[in-house]
Design a protein around this motif. Structure first.
Motif, PDB file in Angstrom:
ATOM      1  N   LEU A 101      50.559 -45.525  24.427  1.00 17.31           N
ATOM      2  CA  LEU A 101      49.375 -44.844  23.921  1.00 17.31           C
ATOM      3  C   LEU A 101      48.956 -45.387  22.561  1.00 17.31           C
ATOM      4  O   LEU A 101      47.768 -45.550  22.283  1.00 17.31           O
ATOM      5  N   ILE A 102      49.929 -45.684  21.715  1.00 18.36           N
ATOM      6  CA  ILE A 102      49.577 -46.144  20.371  1.00 18.36           C
ATOM      7  C   ILE A 102      49.117 -47.606  20.402  1.00 18.36           C
ATOM      8  O   ILE A 102      48.285 -48.011  19.597  1.00 18.36           O
ATOM      9  N   LEU A 103      49.646 -48.395  21.331  1.00 19.42           N
ATOM     10  CA  LEU A 103      49.314 -49.824  21.323  1.00 19.42           C
ATOM     11  C   LEU A 103      48.044 -50.140  22.097  1.00 19.42           C
ATOM     12  O   LEU A 103      47.408 -51.161  21.873  1.00 19.42           O
ATOM     13  N   GLN A 104      47.662 -49.257  23.048  1.00 16.08           N
ATOM     14  CA  GLN A 104      46.533 -49.637  23.908  1.00 16.08           C
ATOM     15  C   GLN A 104      45.192 -49.344  23.243  1.00 16.08           C
ATOM     16  O   GLN A 104      45.093 -48.543  22.312  1.00 16.08           O
ATOM     17  N   LEU A 129      48.645 -39.979  11.233  1.00 24.23           N
ATOM     18  CA  LEU A 129      48.752 -41.429  11.320  1.00 24.23           C
ATOM     19  C   LEU A 129      48.154 -41.946  12.622  1.00 24.23           C
ATOM     20  O   LEU A 129      47.469 -42.967  12.641  1.00 24.23           O
ATOM     21  N   TYR A 130      48.413 -41.201  13.699  1.00 22.19           N
ATOM     22  CA  TYR A 130      47.869 -41.602  14.994  1.00 22.19           C
ATOM     23  C   TYR A 130      46.354 -41.705  14.900  1.00 22.19           C
ATOM     24  O   TYR A 130      45.758 -42.669  15.384  1.00 22.19           O
ATOM     25  N   GLY A 162      53.868 -48.838  15.775  1.00 21.72           N
ATOM     26  CA  GLY A 162      52.636 -49.338  16.371  1.00 21.72           C
ATOM     27  C   GLY A 162      51.636 -49.711  15.299  1.00 21.72           C
ATOM     28  O   GLY A 162      51.001 -50.771  15.361  1.00 21.72           O
ATOM     29  N   GLY A 163      51.508 -48.835  14.303  1.00 22.02           N
ATOM     30  CA  GLY A 163      50.586 -49.106  13.210  1.00 22.02           C
ATOM     31  C   GLY A 163      50.938 -50.394  12.489  1.00 22.02           C
ATOM     32  O   GLY A 163      50.069 -51.228  12.204  1.00 22.02           O
ATOM     33  N   VAL A 179      54.343 -44.237  16.382  1.00 20.94           N
ATOM     34  CA  VAL A 179      53.071 -44.225  15.660  1.00 20.94           C
ATOM     35  C   VAL A 179      53.149 -45.200  14.492  1.00 20.94           C
ATOM     36  O   VAL A 179      52.254 -46.017  14.262  1.00 20.94           O
ATOM     37  N   ILE A 180      54.255 -45.123  13.767  1.00 16.97           N
ATOM     38  CA  ILE A 180      54.410 -45.973  12.589  1.00 16.97           C
ATOM     39  C   ILE A 180      54.632 -47.425  12.989  1.00 16.97           C
ATOM     40  O   ILE A 180      53.950 -48.340  12.516  1.00 16.97           O
ATOM     41  N   SER A 238      59.132 -43.786  14.139  1.00 14.17           N
ATOM     42  CA  SER A 238      58.204 -43.317  15.164  1.00 14.17           C
ATOM     43  C   SER A 238      57.350 -44.454  15.716  1.00 14.17           C
ATOM     44  O   SER A 238      56.985 -45.387  14.995  1.00 14.17           O
ATOM     45  N   LEU A 298      55.461 -43.496  27.138  1.00 13.04           N
ATOM     46  CA  LEU A 298      54.113 -42.979  26.914  1.00 13.04           C
ATOM     47  C   LEU A 298      53.677 -43.168  25.474  1.00 13.04           C
ATOM     48  O   LEU A 298      52.574 -43.632  25.197  1.00 13.04           O
ATOM     49  N   GLU A 299      54.561 -42.820  24.534  1.00 17.69           N
ATOM     50  CA  GLU A 299      54.165 -42.870  23.128  1.00 17.69           C
ATOM     51  C   GLU A 299      53.919 -44.306  22.676  1.00 17.69           C
ATOM     52  O   GLU A 299      53.006 -44.565  21.895  1.00 17.69           O
ATOM     53  N   GLN A 300      54.723 -45.233  23.181  1.00 18.06           N
ATOM     54  CA  GLN A 300      54.531 -46.636  22.816  1.00 18.06           C
ATOM     55  C   GLN A 300      53.204 -47.155  23.361  1.00 18.06           C
ATOM     56  O   GLN A 300      52.411 -47.758  22.634  1.00 18.06           O
ATOM     57  N   ILE A 322      45.262 -44.761  12.957  1.00 14.59           N
ATOM     58  CA  ILE A 322      45.456 -46.009  13.682  1.00 14.59           C
ATOM     59  C   ILE A 322      44.456 -46.126  14.821  1.00 14.59           C
ATOM     60  O   ILE A 322      43.972 -47.208  15.133  1.00 14.59           O
ATOM     61  N   ILE A 378      51.833 -44.686   5.945  1.00 17.27           N
ATOM     62  CA  ILE A 378      53.002 -45.065   6.747  1.00 17.27           C
ATOM     63  C   ILE A 378      54.257 -45.054   5.885  1.00 17.27           C
ATOM     64  O   ILE A 378      55.306 -44.530   6.270  1.00 17.27           O
ATOM     65  N   TYR A 422      54.756 -37.400  18.449  1.00 18.65           N
ATOM     66  CA  TYR A 422      53.350 -37.136  18.197  1.00 18.65           C
ATOM     67  C   TYR A 422      52.588 -36.732  19.444  1.00 18.65           C
ATOM     68  O   TYR A 422      51.560 -36.086  19.356  1.00 18.65           O
ATOM     69  N   PHE A 423      53.109 -37.085  20.629  1.00 22.74           N
ATOM     70  CA  PHE A 423      52.310 -36.845  21.812  1.00 22.74           C
ATOM     71  C   PHE A 423      52.097 -35.351  22.070  1.00 22.74           C
ATOM     72  O   PHE A 423      50.983 -34.907  22.347  1.00 22.74           O
ATOM     73  N   ARG A 466      62.029 -52.708  18.711  1.00 22.61           N
ATOM     74  CA  ARG A 466      62.496 -51.370  18.360  1.00 22.61           C
ATOM     75  C   ARG A 466      63.905 -51.096  18.896  1.00 22.61           C
ATOM     76  O   ARG A 466      64.722 -50.476  18.236  1.00 22.61           O
ATOM     77  N   ASN A 521      59.578 -37.830  14.547  1.00 21.58           N
ATOM     78  CA  ASN A 521      58.814 -38.952  15.085  1.00 21.58           C
ATOM     79  C   ASN A 521      57.798 -38.584  16.147  1.00 21.58           C
ATOM     80  O   ASN A 521      56.935 -39.377  16.472  1.00 21.58           O
ATOM     81  N   ASN A 542      41.644 -49.227  16.476  1.00 24.45           N
ATOM     82  CA  ASN A 542      41.364 -49.594  17.857  1.00 24.45           C
ATOM     83  C   ASN A 542      39.881 -49.461  18.153  1.00 24.45           C
ATOM     84  O   ASN A 542      39.288 -50.302  18.796  1.00 24.45           O
TER      85      ASN A 542
END
Lengths: 306, 298
Positions: free
Chosen positions: A244-247, B233-234, A130-131, A127-128, A125, A240-242, B237, B269, B214-215, A177, B212, B241
């Motif tokens: 959102l988690i990185l920003q 997890l979101y 990105g974390g 989320v993972i 994912s 979107l998911e990428q 994390i 994780i 989450y959105f 990825r 996977n 930020n």
């Protein structure tokens, strides 16, 4: 005429079970695909929760006008395009190169192991991933900065909080990825190249590199073309998911893209109509891109998507 | 046979060796980030914060896991994720089959019209807001149906399955029809058993997608007892930020208390990714098959 109608009815009755199977499917497409399209009309209205979609007053192109007049719009449009261009320019060739390298590996077990490891990130994912990515790049605790500081004596870099570095981190994380996964189609295309071509080339004294250049690459040309065209069709679509988690707040000037902006402003600030106008703009441009790109593919003699 | 120049041979050997080494480095690069969280999850918070963790656990301990297990919330989230994944995948497979089988029958009248009706939804996608309003007005908020219903089937996967079914020989179906089998029977007893490879590939695609995602959970699920693993997890994390943002504003003291320690995040994780890692060797070949069938257009 009458005859035709009756055969139609006859065959409809004959295949009634097939239509019965399709019933929930058609219902699904109506409710969850076509109804939201109707919902797009709130881009031309001042949507108010209490009045509903049809009760809210029409306002014409008001939201589009304020959209095109706002700095935010041009910023997120630019970011969307820039991140896409980066991913395309730097990300697109990577799976091709990886596939070329993998294709030369003769030891089956080694090839399989490498492939399995390269495919792995695709199944994790965002989320993972990105974390993990944020942890590795952290200025105080991340391994990358620890190496930079201790080995090269460079000041720690705030990769995820610095507007210059963020797009780099974004692009690299995308490549990390998907690059391995992207090799599957190329490897399949390479496997179908006639081995006699290589034999002939070897007898002519062609080196490995020359064989790659003159046989393998031309052999996968149509696969490259199709995938490139497909990729072009989604130029306004940033994962979107990428994103959102990185920003984060400190890099929004480069990291805010259309979809995250719609999410943030639209849902969290409840400006539904305004962001629907933006979403509609995105959908229309994407639609035009996909259709024209398909035309183009067919014009080049490749099989299009439809 | 042809004679090879010895210098050429030396070069090609060196090239092969370089190739093997490069690929080895790339695969380690793909693996390392995962390795890093595993190692972090077994290290002390002090060692992580000091940046001492790289290849092996430093000050080895399993505290992070113990604290997560004590918390118990993680198990609720894990259970929710499993429910979302299993039910979601099952619904996906049923709907995908119900769409793919009739549409793969060339004799079906109105087939082209139906295909256009479906393909159009692939070309013109709707934005987040209209979908959100729809789900909300259907009263699906804080129910997993808000996740399942709008994603009952993926058009792309449906076309993959339809292509596969079109490739099956017609004679099998014809002889069954002559024997008096109806459409349902033909589908369930004859077609589906032949579709095993593609069913495996597609259900894996769907399942990994559910595991996977989450959105959508972020949009539609606000009750904490319904949250899934990825959403937990979101949120963890997101805290990082926030802390990046607050750095230097003098509020570190407060943030330090609220922040989830790196070790615990790493452990969470690891827990979230373990099922995929365990299944991965078994899944891998099905996935590749699925991608290849999908790339053959019908």
């Amino acid at each position: 005429m009458k005859d035709q109608r009756s055969t139609f009815r006859h065959r409809f009755i004959l295949d009634r079970h097939l239509y019965l199977m399709l019933l929930p499917v058609i219902l699904f497409y109506f409710v969850f695909k076509y109804a939201p399209m109707v919902g797009e009309i709130i881009a031309f209205k001042d949507y108010r929760l209490g009045d509903g979609i049809f009760g809210s007053p029409w306002v014409g192109f008001k939201h589009f006008e304020s959209l095109f007049g706002s700095i935010d719009f041009w910023r997120v449009l630019r970011n969307t395009l820039v991140l896409n261009v980066y991913s395309l320019v730097f990300g697109f060739p990577v799976p091709i190169v990886l596939a070329l390298l993998l294709n030369e590996v003769r030891k089956e077990w080694y090839k399989r192991t490498v492939q399995n490891l390269l495919y792995l990130p695709h199944f994790i994912s965002w989320v993972i991933l990105g974390g993990i990515f944020i942890a590795i790049l952290s200025p105080s605790t991340g391994i990358v900065n620890t190496v930079l500081v201790n080995v090269f004596g460079i000041e720690p870099i705030y990769f995820m909080a610095d507007s210059r570095w963020w797009p780099v981190a974004y692009t690299v994380s995308g490549i990390w990825r998907e690059a391995g996964w992207g090799t599957i189609l190329y490897l399949a295309a390479m496997a179908s190249i006639d081995p006699q071509l290589y034999e002939a080339a070897k007898i002519d004294g062609a080196s490995k590199l020359r064989q790659m250049w003159h046989i393998t690459l031309p052999g996968i040309r149509s696969t490259i073309a199709i995938l490139l065209v497909l990729r072009m069709g989604s130029m306004l679509d940033v994962g979107l998911e990428q994103t959102l988690i990185l920003q984060n707040q400190s890099v929004l000037d480069v990291a805010d893209v259309i979809s995250t902006y719609v999410y943030r402003v639209g849902l969290q600030n409840m400006s539904y109509s305004y962001t629907t106008a933006l979403g509609l703009f995105q959908s229309l441009v994407s639609f035009i891109l996909v259709v024209s790109v398909n035309r183009l593919t067919r014009a080049f003699g490749e099989r299009g998507l439809w | 046979m042809y004679i090879q120049n010895p210098i050429h041979m030396l070069w090609s050997r060196a090239g092969t060796a370089a190739n093997y080494v490069m690929l080895g480095v790339f695969s380690l690069a793909a693996l390392y980030p995962l390795w890093y969280v595993i190692v972090s999850s077994f290290s002390s918070s002090r060692a992580i914060t000091a940046g001492e963790v790289s290849l092996w656990p430093v000050e080895f301990n399993a505290q992070a896991y113990l604290r997560l297990f004590d918390d118990g919330q993680l198990f609720v989230a894990m259970g929710n994720t499993i429910v979302v994944t299993l039910v979601g995948t099952l619904l996906n497979m049923v709907l995908t089959t119900l769409a793919a089988y009739p549409l793969s029958r060339k004799r079906l009248q109105g087939r082209n019209f139906l295909l256009m009706f479906i393909i159009f939804t692939m070309l013109f996608t709707t934005g987040i807001i209209p979908n959100f309003i729809l789900v909300k007005s259907l009263g699906l908020m804080n129910s997993y149906w808000a996740l399942w219903l709008p994603a009952l089937l993926s058009t792309y996967n449906m076309f993959v399955m339809k292509t596969f079914m079109e490739g099956l020989p017609d004679e099998i179906e014809e002889s069954a029809a002559i024997d008096g089998a109806g459409d349902w029977r033909i589908l369930l007893q004859i077609i589906l058993p032949l579709c095993k490879p593609i069913m495996a590939a597609l259900s894996l695609f769907y399942a990994v997608g559910w595991w996977n995602s989450y959105f959508n959970v972020l949009l539609y699920i606000t009750q904490s007892n319904l949250q899934t693993l990825t959403l937990k997890l979101y949120q963890m994390i997101l805290q990082v930020n926030q802390s990046l943002l607050n750095n230097g504003t003098g509020s570190e003291g407060v943030d330090q208390i609220m922040l989830t320690p790196e070790g615990i995040k790493a452990a969470a994780i690891v827990i979230a990714v373990t099922p995929i890692l365990i299944l991965y060797p078994f899944l891998q070949k099905h996935f590749v098959k699925g991608v290849l069938i999908g790339s053959v257009k019908g």
